[in-house]
Scaffold this motif. Structure first.
Motif, short mmCIF file in Angstrom:
data_model
loop_
_atom_site.label_atom_id
_atom_site.label_comp_id
_atom_site.label_asym_id
_atom_site.label_seq_id
_atom_site.Cartn_x
_atom_site.Cartn_y
_atom_site.Cartn_z
N GLY A 1 0.67 -1.28 -0.01
CA GLY A 1 0.22 -0.19 0.08
C GLY A 1 0.93 1.33 -0.09
N VAL A 2 2.10 1.29 -0.21
CA VAL A 2 2.95 2.44 -0.08
C VAL A 2 2.73 2.93 -1.53
N GLU A 3 2.70 4.32 -1.74
CA GLU A 3 2.59 5.06 -2.88
C GLU A 3 3.63 5.94 -2.83
N PRO A 4 4.59 5.46 -3.87
CA PRO A 4 5.92 6.39 -3.83
C PRO A 4 5.58 7.67 -4.41
N ARG A 5 6.26 8.77 -4.41
CA ARG A 5 6.01 10.09 -4.95
C ARG A 5 7.30 10.98 -4.68
N LEU A 6 7.41 11.95 -5.65
CA LEU A 6 8.46 12.98 -5.40
C LEU A 6 7.74 14.16 -5.14
N GLU A 7 8.60 14.90 -4.15
CA GLU A 7 8.22 16.30 -3.46
C GLU A 7 9.00 17.33 -3.94
#
Length: 165
Positions: free
Chosen positions: A67-73
């Motif tokens: 359930g981890v949603e990788p993203r870039l900030e």
């Protein structure tokens, strides 16, 4: 028949420069071939040894299937406000100046296809796609694909992102 020594010296100098140029081209080609051969994906038909996946997960971080949603900030980027978030999804993303890139990098030091973030197994990796100025992960220039961990900083030119999970 007498030849001018200056003309003979110039001919030899020209041949030396020509051979040095050919040597430089061959060396650059070999280095590029070596670099691309490092990116070969490992064979997936062989089963990992028992417990290897669990040990890797303990060392490296969370499982993408949990359930981890990788993203870039965005930390600092022209054309984007700090705090802007880009979702990487399950398939990863390409980064670069090109309009076809998943994450457009509006930076004069970015190549059109600069870097890519991709899943491998349960984790996300980043690799430079042969850019001119390089991609940096936590201040180190990428030489091969590297696994991303929570709060890693990715820098392309003057543009900086933070990896989140």
């Amino acid at each position: 028949m007498q030849t001018d020594p200056v003309a003979v010296a110039l001919k030899f100098a020209f041949l030396i420069v020509l051979y040095l140029f050919l040597l430089w081209v061959a060396r650059s080609s070999l280095r590029d071939m070596r670099r691309t051969s490092q990116y070969v994906e490992p064979a997936t038909d062989a089963a990992p040894p028992p417990g290897a996946r669990e040990r890797a997960r303990e060392r490296s971080g969370p499982d993408l299937r949990a359930g981890v949603e990788p993203r870039l900030e965005v930390i600092a980027a022209m054309g984007h406000e700090p705090g802007t978030v880009f979702s990487l999804g399950d398939g990863g993303a390409t980064m670069g100046r090109s309009g076809s890139a998943d994450i457009e990098v509006d930076d004069p030091f970015a190549s059109s296809a600069h870097a890519r973030i991709f899943p491998r197994g349960d984790f996300m990796f980043i690799e430079d796609m042969g850019s001119t100025n390089g991609t940096f992960l936590n201040g180190r220039q990428l030489r091969r694909p590297e696994q991303l961990k929570m709060a890693d900083k990715i820098r392309i030119g003057d543009t900086e992102y933070r990896y989140q999970e």
